[in-house]
Design a protein around this motif. Structure first.
Motif, PDB file in Angstrom:
ATOM      1  N   LEU A  60      58.795  27.319  56.426  1.00  0.00           N
ATOM      2  CA  LEU A  60      60.086  26.308  57.108  1.00  0.00           C
ATOM      3  C   LEU A  60      59.385  25.342  57.666  1.00  0.00           C
ATOM      4  O   LEU A  60      59.624  23.759  57.208  1.00  0.00           O
ATOM      5  CB  LEU A  60      61.449  26.010  57.516  1.00  0.00           C
ATOM      6  N   SER A  61      58.624  25.199  58.717  1.00  0.00           N
ATOM      7  CA  SER A  61      58.188  24.337  59.632  1.00  0.00           C
ATOM      8  C   SER A  61      56.625  23.934  59.254  1.00  0.00           C
ATOM      9  O   SER A  61      55.869  23.276  59.177  1.00  0.00           O
ATOM     10  CB  SER A  61      58.553  24.716  60.823  1.00  0.00           C
ATOM     11  N   ASP A  62      55.766  25.043  60.643  1.00  0.00           N
ATOM     12  CA  ASP A  62      54.490  25.175  60.846  1.00  0.00           C
ATOM     13  C   ASP A  62      53.629  25.713  59.560  1.00  0.00           C
ATOM     14  O   ASP A  62      54.138  26.092  59.193  1.00  0.00           O
ATOM     15  CB  ASP A  62      54.447  25.793  61.800  1.00  0.00           C
ATOM     16  N   ASN A  63      53.571  24.765  57.816  1.00  0.00           N
ATOM     17  CA  ASN A  63      53.655  25.659  56.547  1.00  0.00           C
ATOM     18  C   ASN A  63      52.589  24.139  56.260  1.00  0.00           C
ATOM     19  O   ASN A  63      51.766  23.818  57.045  1.00  0.00           O
ATOM     20  CB  ASN A  63      54.863  25.664  55.906  1.00  0.00           C
ATOM     21  N   CYS A  64      52.485  24.673  54.938  1.00  0.00           N
ATOM     22  CA  CYS A  64      50.715  24.451  54.206  1.00  0.00           C
ATOM     23  C   CYS A  64      51.211  22.791  54.194  1.00  0.00           C
ATOM     24  O   CYS A  64      49.705  22.018  54.922  1.00  0.00           O
ATOM     25  CB  CYS A  64      50.970  24.648  53.071  1.00  0.00           C
ATOM     26  N   SER A  65      52.052  22.137  53.997  1.00  0.00           N
ATOM     27  CA  SER A  65      52.456  20.733  54.570  1.00  0.00           C
ATOM     28  C   SER A  65      51.786  20.101  55.683  1.00  0.00           C
ATOM     29  O   SER A  65      51.603  18.841  55.665  1.00  0.00           O
ATOM     30  CB  SER A  65      53.784  19.946  53.569  1.00  0.00           C
ATOM     31  N   GLN A  66      52.673  20.583  56.510  1.00  0.00           N
ATOM     32  CA  GLN A  66      52.455  20.436  57.966  1.00  0.00           C
ATOM     33  C   GLN A  66      50.912  20.018  58.371  1.00  0.00           C
ATOM     34  O   GLN A  66      50.408  19.535  59.000  1.00  0.00           O
ATOM     35  CB  GLN A  66      52.976  21.324  59.135  1.00  0.00           C
ATOM     36  N   GLN A  67      49.927  20.976  57.832  1.00  0.00           N
ATOM     37  CA  GLN A  67      49.094  21.441  58.140  1.00  0.00           C
ATOM     38  C   GLN A  67      47.809  20.257  57.709  1.00  0.00           C
ATOM     39  O   GLN A  67      47.094  19.497  58.328  1.00  0.00           O
ATOM     40  CB  GLN A  67      48.125  22.233  57.963  1.00  0.00           C
ATOM     41  N   ILE A  68      48.531  20.461  56.545  1.00  0.00           N
ATOM     42  CA  ILE A  68      48.510  18.980  55.753  1.00  0.00           C
ATOM     43  C   ILE A  68      48.049  17.843  56.300  1.00  0.00           C
ATOM     44  O   ILE A  68      46.640  16.994  55.732  1.00  0.00           O
ATOM     45  CB  ILE A  68      48.181  18.916  54.211  1.00  0.00           C
ATOM     46  N   LEU A  69      48.807  17.769  56.684  1.00  0.00           N
ATOM     47  CA  LEU A  69      49.306  15.960  56.782  1.00  0.00           C
ATOM     48  C   LEU A  69      48.279  15.852  58.530  1.00  0.00           C
ATOM     49  O   LEU A  69      47.340  14.191  58.410  1.00  0.00           O
ATOM     50  CB  LEU A  69      51.011  15.856  57.402  1.00  0.00           C
ATOM     51  N   GLU A  70      48.212  17.171  58.940  1.00  0.00           N
ATOM     52  CA  GLU A  70      47.856  17.130  60.273  1.00  0.00           C
ATOM     53  C   GLU A  70      46.563  16.564  59.951  1.00  0.00           C
ATOM     54  O   GLU A  70      45.822  16.333  60.294  1.00  0.00           O
ATOM     55  CB  GLU A  70      47.637  17.601  61.009  1.00  0.00           C
ATOM     56  N   LEU A  71      45.242  17.392  58.511  1.00  0.00           N
ATOM     57  CA  LEU A  71      44.486  16.752  58.857  1.00  0.00           C
ATOM     58  C   LEU A  71      44.329  15.671  57.897  1.00  0.00           C
ATOM     59  O   LEU A  71      43.257  15.459  58.377  1.00  0.00           O
ATOM     60  CB  LEU A  71      44.103  18.363  57.541  1.00  0.00           C
ATOM     61  N   ILE A  72      45.631  15.086  57.418  1.00  0.00           N
ATOM     62  CA  ILE A  72      45.121  14.014  57.342  1.00  0.00           C
ATOM     63  C   ILE A  72      44.558  12.957  57.816  1.00  0.00           C
ATOM     64  O   ILE A  72      43.688  11.788  57.739  1.00  0.00           O
ATOM     65  CB  ILE A  72      45.769  13.815  55.786  1.00  0.00           C
ATOM     66  N   GLU A  73      46.059  13.187  58.966  1.00  0.00           N
ATOM     67  CA  GLU A  73      46.035  12.265  60.233  1.00  0.00           C
ATOM     68  C   GLU A  73      44.178  12.362  61.275  1.00  0.00           C
ATOM     69  O   GLU A  73      44.310  11.396  61.777  1.00  0.00           O
ATOM     70  CB  GLU A  73      46.982  12.380  61.043  1.00  0.00           C
ATOM     71  N   VAL A  74      43.482  13.401  60.510  1.00  0.00           N
ATOM     72  CA  VAL A  74      42.087  13.131  61.505  1.00  0.00           C
ATOM     73  C   VAL A  74      41.431  12.192  61.018  1.00  0.00           C
ATOM     74  O   VAL A  74      40.286  11.647  61.646  1.00  0.00           O
ATOM     75  CB  VAL A  74      41.897  14.444  61.319  1.00  0.00           C
ATOM     76  N   ALA A  75      41.506  11.844  59.669  1.00  0.00           N
ATOM     77  CA  ALA A  75      40.880  10.880  59.256  1.00  0.00           C
ATOM     78  C   ALA A  75      41.092   9.620  59.333  1.00  0.00           C
ATOM     79  O   ALA A  75      40.942   8.475  59.097  1.00  0.00           O
ATOM     80  CB  ALA A  75      40.992  10.891  57.473  1.00  0.00           C
ATOM     81  N   LYS A  76      42.627  10.082  59.264  1.00  0.00           N
ATOM     82  CA  LYS A  76      43.096   8.231  59.478  1.00  0.00           C
ATOM     83  C   LYS A  76      44.293   8.543  60.648  1.00  0.00           C
ATOM     84  O   LYS A  76      44.923   8.767  61.099  1.00  0.00           O
ATOM     85  CB  LYS A  76      43.719   7.874  58.732  1.00  0.00           C
ATOM     86  N   PRO A  77      42.972   8.269  62.202  1.00  0.00           N
ATOM     87  CA  PRO A  77      44.178   8.664  63.356  1.00  0.00           C
ATOM     88  C   PRO A  77      44.853   8.135  64.167  1.00  0.00           C
ATOM     89  O   PRO A  77      46.038   8.690  64.863  1.00  0.00           O
ATOM     90  CB  PRO A  77      42.372   8.921  64.058  1.00  0.00           C
ATOM     91  N   HIS A  78      44.826   6.471  63.695  1.00  0.00           N
ATOM     92  CA  HIS A  78      46.647   5.905  64.106  1.00  0.00           C
ATOM     93  C   HIS A  78      47.762   5.795  63.125  1.00  0.00           C
ATOM     94  O   HIS A  78      48.342   4.983  63.245  1.00  0.00           O
ATOM     95  CB  HIS A  78      45.712   4.681  64.358  1.00  0.00           C
ATOM     96  N   LEU A  79      47.438   6.645  61.755  1.00  0.00           N
ATOM     97  CA  LEU A  79      48.295   6.424  61.310  1.00  0.00           C
ATOM     98  C   LEU A  79      49.436   8.356  61.822  1.00  0.00           C
ATOM     99  O   LEU A  79      48.925   8.960  62.081  1.00  0.00           O
ATOM    100  CB  LEU A  79      48.096   7.738  60.047  1.00  0.00           C
ATOM    101  N   ASP A  80      50.677   7.861  62.044  1.00  0.00           N
ATOM    102  CA  ASP A  80      51.386   8.978  62.352  1.00  0.00           C
ATOM    103  C   ASP A  80      52.056   9.828  60.957  1.00  0.00           C
ATOM    104  O   ASP A  80      53.376   9.049  60.477  1.00  0.00           O
ATOM    105  CB  ASP A  80      52.649   8.256  63.495  1.00  0.00           C
ATOM    106  N   LEU A  81      51.872  10.682  60.298  1.00  0.00           N
ATOM    107  CA  LEU A  81      52.177  11.075  59.674  1.00  0.00           C
ATOM    108  C   LEU A  81      53.165  12.337  59.497  1.00  0.00           C
ATOM    109  O   LEU A  81      54.356  13.021  58.731  1.00  0.00           O
ATOM    110  CB  LEU A  81      51.670  11.510  58.504  1.00  0.00           C
TER     111      LEU A  81
END
Length: 601
Positions: free
Chosen positions: A254-275
């Motif tokens: 429900l929480s720490d799943n595929c989509s949570q980790q994918i968002l955090e991965l994209i935040e690595v490339a866009k660090p100023h975005l809070d997704l």
């Protein structure tokens, strides 16, 4: 591999002078301390750090990712230790700079640093050059209620090499984050996934294998979106993926799943975005796709239909005689029934037979080459009799409603007025827009339906839902999947219930889509006492057209505790109006009427 890597560096070492020393470490650490760079958004994203309730940081990553023993909870200690490890000696630099590529790249750009302190990583560079990925796509797989881990959909990434055009896109690589579940199945699989007993990690596979898994094996449609990232941002994200090798995190469905980790991965490339921080208790893949779209990160939507979708479209176009002929062909390789069909009907039946065998091959992991070849030859002999099959295009997941919903309404129960206030944490019900979801399905988790009766001035928790799940895969002449329903929650006065139903569903060509379900029902309405269920049959008709859904149903229940039976009849219709849903629902249960009109947003 490591020996070759060291040997290559040995060859090029004489070209420059190494500058590693403890003095350099102190110099770089001084810059970091003066600027408090451990608070830099890029460093926070690289560590996947999340703010805790006490405003401290904690990363979910485990394994070998952190260099400091306090690294997962202390970004400062991890950054200072990183400097020490990456620049204290030539030997350490060769080992760790080529592992922590993204960290090294960021430090190189953020610090005043001697260029000679940065080592070259020929193996990593050669691998990335061969990969050739400069673009990134987000891929959303539609939900599948028959698998607990897929009930909410799934997201993963496709690394795209621009040289791979059209069908060559399948040669790209997919980046997937998933739980390592092993052979577990059934209730154990669901419980361990819900409570974080599986580790989750990233993996990279050829994209055609991911396509095969979702569209062919599981029959799920895929939507692809180009992520608006520059080539340098994609390269940095790949560097970070490489340094995640050997790390993992506890996986929660429900929480720490595929989509949570994918968002955090994209935040690595866009660090100023809070997704990612807006998702606390539940990260619904469908919601994360819309979040990325809200931040203007998605473009160029593309739908890849599953083999199952094509097969069902072909089957829906057949008449009864064609379906009977299809059954004989697929099950017994008997084509004699084709003699009763005209030429066009023969061609359509043969094409549907070939389509079904393609699905069956993946489902049974068994090849039917000879059967498909014989049918293809028979079809070719009939000439150009048919047009390309018209497959109804599923609506975009971006048009689906939010999984969190608030209901405000007015109603009557046994002729007594009440006002309704309902909160639904997730996800959708039979009257919701099912874009990107399994059609005619219901998955509801944690909802609370309050009613205020004005005459008695009484506020009551009418119903609390822990889980409601209803799957209605349709029966065909070749397949008989079971429709099933599970409901767990409480009635008024917090009396618990546990309801079950099972049966079969059938599709009809009416409006956009119509399905009827025939079920056997067991309602256990008062579990505080000895279970004495209400048993009986139920028939439920569901239909939809763009912007409108409707259902009507009836069931007869025999009360085993009182030794009598009664009917429950219900109907409902919902309309999309701008960003709201207007819903009318009525029910008469054991001669007690109930009506509600709600606005849902």
């Amino acid at each position: 591999m490591v020996r070759n890597f060291v040997f290559c560096l040995f060859l090029i070492a004489p070209l420059f002078t190494w500058g590693f020393s403890l003095d350099k470490v102190s110099e770089y650490q001084k810059q970091i301390i003066e600027r408090e760079m451990w608070n830099d958004p890029q460093w926070i994203r690289l560590g996947h750090y999340r703010k805790t309730w006490l405003s401290d940081f904690k990363s979910p990553l485990l394994g070998n990712f952190f260099l400091s023993s306090q690294g997962s909870v202390n970004p400062r200690e991890e950054l200072l230790k990183t400097i020490e490890v990456l620049f204290s000696s030539e030997e350490s630099a060769k080992k760790y700079q080529c592992h922590y590529l993204a960290r090294t790249s960021w430090l190189k750009s953020a610090l005043k640093m001697d260029a000679q302190d940065i080592v070259v990583c020929p193996e990593r560079d050669a691998w990335k050059k061969q990969l050739g990925a400069t673009e990134l796509f987000l891929v959303f797989a539609s939900s599948d209620l028959n698998s607990a881990g897929s009930s909410f959909g799934h997201t993963f990434l496709r690394l795209h090499n621009p040289k791979n055009v059209k069908q060559l896109e399948l040669l790209d690589y997919g980046i997937n984050y998933a739980a390592m579940t092993g052979p577990d199945g059934g209730a154990l699989y669901a419980l361990k996934g819900l409570f974080g007993f599986y580790p989750g990690n990233y993996s990279m596979l050829p994209y055609y294998q991911k396509m095969r898994e979702y569209t062919n094996l599981e029959g799920r449609n895929l939507w692809e979106y180009r992520l608006n990232l520059s080539a340098s941002e994609v390269s940095f994200l790949i560097d970070h993926l490489l340094e995640l090798e050997g790390s993992y995190a506890d996986y929660y469905f429900l929480s720490d799943n595929c989509s949570q980790q994918i968002l955090e991965l994209i935040e690595v490339a866009k660090p100023h975005l809070d997704l990612s921080s807006q998702f606390h208790d539940a990260t619904i893949p469908l919601d994360t796709v819309k979040t990325l779209n809200d931040h203007w990160l998605l473009s160029d939507e593309k739908l890849r239909l599953s083999l199952q979708t094509e097969w069902r479209a072909r089957y829906a176009g057949l008449n009864l005689a064609q379906k009977n002929a299809l059954k004989k062909i697929v099950r017994h390789q008997d084509t004699s029934s084709l003699a009763n069909l005209d030429v066009k009907e023969k061609a359509e039946t043969l094409e549907a037979s070939i389509s079904y065998l393609a699905v069956k091959e993946y489902r049974e992991e068994k090849e039917y080459k000879n059967e498909k070849y014989a049918l293809s030859v028979a079809r070719a002999r009939l000439g150009p009799q048919t047009s390309p099959v018209q497959i109804p295009q599923p609506r975009s997941p971006l048009s689906s409603p939010n999984s969190v919903a608030w209901y405000l309404g007015y109603g009557q129960f046994d002729h007594e007025d009440f006002y309704r206030f309902k909160f639904r944490r997730a996800f959708h019900d039979l009257l919701s827009d099912d874009s990107g979801l399994s059609p005619f399905s219901h998955l509801e988790i944690l909802s609370f339906d309050f009613r205020y009766f004005s005459e008695n001035q009484n506020l009551d928790l009418y119903e609390a839902v822990l889980l409601k799940s209803f799957s209605t895969a349709p029966v065909t002449t070749l397949d008989t999947p079971v429709s099933w329903r599970v409901e767990v929650g409480t009635m008024p006065k917090l009396v618990p219930y546990f309801n079950l139903a099972a049966g079969f569903s059938f599709d009809f060509s009416f409006l956009e889509a119509t399905r009827i379900s025939l079920l056997g029902v067991s309602e256990n309405l008062n579990l505080t006492e000895v279970a004495q269920p209400h048993l009986g049959p139920e028939i439920l008709l569901m239909t939809k057209t763009p912007g409108m859904r409707a259902l009507v149903g009836t069931k007869y229940l025999y009360n085993t505790s009182e030794g009598r039976g009664f009917f429950e009849n219900k109907a409902g219709v919902s309309f999309d109006v701008l960003n709201f849903e207007i819903r009318l629902e009525g029910r008469v249960r054991d001669e007690l009427p109930e009506f509600t009109a709600s606005v849902i947003f």
